[in-house]
Design a protein around this motif. Structure first.
Motif, PDB file in Angstrom:
ATOM      1  N   MET A  67       0.834  -1.209   0.000  1.00 54.94           N
ATOM      2  CA  MET A  67       0.000   0.000   0.000  1.00 54.94           C
ATOM      3  C   MET A  67       0.871   1.262   0.000  1.00 54.94           C
ATOM      4  N   GLY A  68       2.029   1.142   0.667  1.00 54.24           N
ATOM      5  CA  GLY A  68       2.928   2.294   0.782  1.00 54.24           C
ATOM      6  C   GLY A  68       3.563   2.727  -0.522  1.00 54.24           C
ATOM      7  N   ARG A  69       3.386   1.924  -1.569  1.00 53.97           N
ATOM      8  CA  ARG A  69       3.947   2.314  -2.878  1.00 53.97           C
ATOM      9  C   ARG A  69       2.964   3.173  -3.671  1.00 53.97           C
ATOM     10  N   ILE A  70       1.719   3.282  -3.170  1.00 54.61           N
ATOM     11  CA  ILE A  70       0.676   3.979  -3.939  1.00 54.61           C
ATOM     12  C   ILE A  70       0.625   5.461  -3.544  1.00 54.61           C
ATOM     13  N   PRO A  71       0.848   6.357  -4.511  1.00 53.72           N
ATOM     14  CA  PRO A  71       0.888   7.789  -4.189  1.00 53.72           C
ATOM     15  C   PRO A  71      -0.353   8.279  -3.443  1.00 53.72           C
ATOM     16  N   ALA A  72      -1.563   7.824  -3.835  1.00 52.62           N
ATOM     17  CA  ALA A  72      -2.796   8.320  -3.193  1.00 52.62           C
ATOM     18  C   ALA A  72      -2.827   7.935  -1.712  1.00 52.62           C
ATOM     19  N   VAL A  73      -2.313   6.742  -1.395  1.00 54.10           N
ATOM     20  CA  VAL A  73      -2.306   6.290  -0.002  1.00 54.10           C
ATOM     21  C   VAL A  73      -1.306   7.129   0.793  1.00 54.10           C
ATOM     22  N   ARG A  74      -0.125   7.337   0.227  1.00 53.21           N
ATOM     23  CA  ARG A  74       0.907   8.129   0.919  1.00 53.21           C
ATOM     24  C   ARG A  74       0.406   9.551   1.155  1.00 53.21           C
ATOM     25  N   GLU A  75      -0.256  10.111   0.138  1.00 51.19           N
ATOM     26  CA  GLU A  75      -0.724  11.489   0.271  1.00 51.19           C
ATOM     27  C   GLU A  75      -1.792  11.582   1.362  1.00 51.19           C
ATOM     28  N   PHE A  76      -2.717  10.621   1.343  1.00 51.46           N
ATOM     29  CA  PHE A  76      -3.781  10.610   2.349  1.00 51.46           C
ATOM     30  C   PHE A  76      -3.177  10.500   3.756  1.00 51.46           C
ATOM     31  N   LEU A  77      -2.228   9.580   3.924  1.00 54.19           N
ATOM     32  CA  LEU A  77      -1.657   9.376   5.267  1.00 54.19           C
ATOM     33  C   LEU A  77      -0.754  10.535   5.677  1.00 54.19           C
ATOM     34  N   ARG A  78      -0.044  11.113   4.708  1.00 54.07           N
ATOM     35  CA  ARG A  78       0.797  12.276   5.044  1.00 54.07           C
ATOM     36  C   ARG A  78      -0.086  13.409   5.599  1.00 54.07           C
ATOM     37  N   ARG A  79      -1.220  13.618   4.932  1.00 54.26           N
ATOM     38  CA  ARG A  79      -2.152  14.661   5.389  1.00 54.26           C
ATOM     39  C   ARG A  79      -2.665  14.325   6.801  1.00 54.26           C
TER      40      ARG A  79
END
Ligand code: DC
Length: 220
Positions: free
Chosen positions: A100-112
């Protein structure tokens, strides 16, 4: 008093969560286990969710809300108002989390989500990209590392203590796969921020690592 952010990054099984919890307790602030956020997303969406079409993934993420409750060793991560379950701790879910950590949308959501949580409270933030990407302005950054076999043995002991099944050879293989994937992904790969202090946790126990961190932060 202004907010304090301490970042603790490193690969699987390096002892980040143990040290983060001790450090947060010592400083009287909260700790945020961001691996648990990736794990909770992976666990609640299920195996293979990393292959979902982007729209479906975004819709599922929009229904997730992370909060952090309490401080020190009592810090508790909530997903939609409920503490994340112990089931996220299996090595299998760890591998799903890495996918999951390779997916930009997931990283962006979690970073926020991570920055929103940190907007209100002082934190020890532990993960893979806390010092390099999420909190690049943090005044104290640490990167923990250790030999993969030492980390597999440590993970083995932790899983056994939690009453979960564990096989040392399998764990060592899974840790290598995750290391490789986490270090080589296109976005926010696992690596120390240029201004992070690197500590080898293979040589010292958690109390020794904590003492080194506190010394670098100016506490003795
Ligand atoms: O720290 P952990 O083993 O609980 O993390 C599980 C996985 O989540 C890890 O292999 C990669 C991903 N992760 C990430 O990509 N970025 C983070 N900040 C934390 C975890």
């Amino acid at each position: 008093m202004s907010r304090l952010i301490v970042t603790l990054d490193g690969p699987a099984g390096v002892g980040k969560t143990t040290v983060a919890r001790m450090l947060a307790q010592r400083l009287g602030i909260a700790y945020l286990d961001t691996g648990a956020m990736f794990r909770a997303v992976a666990w609640s969406l299920g195996e293979g969710a990393w292959e979902l079409p982007q729209d479906d993934l975004l819709r599922a993420l929009s229904r997730m809300d992370f909060e952090l409750e309490d401080t020190g060793e009592h810090s508790t991560l909530l997903l939609n108002g409920v503490p994340v379950p112990a089931a996220i701790r299996s090595e299998e879910v760890g591998l799903w989390a890495s996918h999951m950590g390779r997916i930009p949308a997931v990283r962006e959501f979690l970073r926020r989500s991570q920055r929103l949580i940190a907007a209100d409270v002082s934190l020890v933030a532990e993960g893979r990209d806390m010092g390099s990407v999420v909190f690049p302005q943090a005044p104290h950054k640490f990167f923990l590392d250790a030999d993969p076999m030492v980390r597999a043995q440590r993970r083995y002991a932790q899983l056994q203590a939690m009453g979960m099944d564990a096989d040392l050879d399998r764990l060592a293989t899974q840790i290598r796969i995750r290391d490789d994937q986490d270090r080589n992904r296109a976005i926010a790969p696992l690596r120390p921020a240029p201004d992070a202090i690197c500590i080898d946790t293979g040589q010292t126990d958690a109390a020794g690592v904590l003492a080194q961190i506190l010394r670098h932060m100016g506490y003795d």
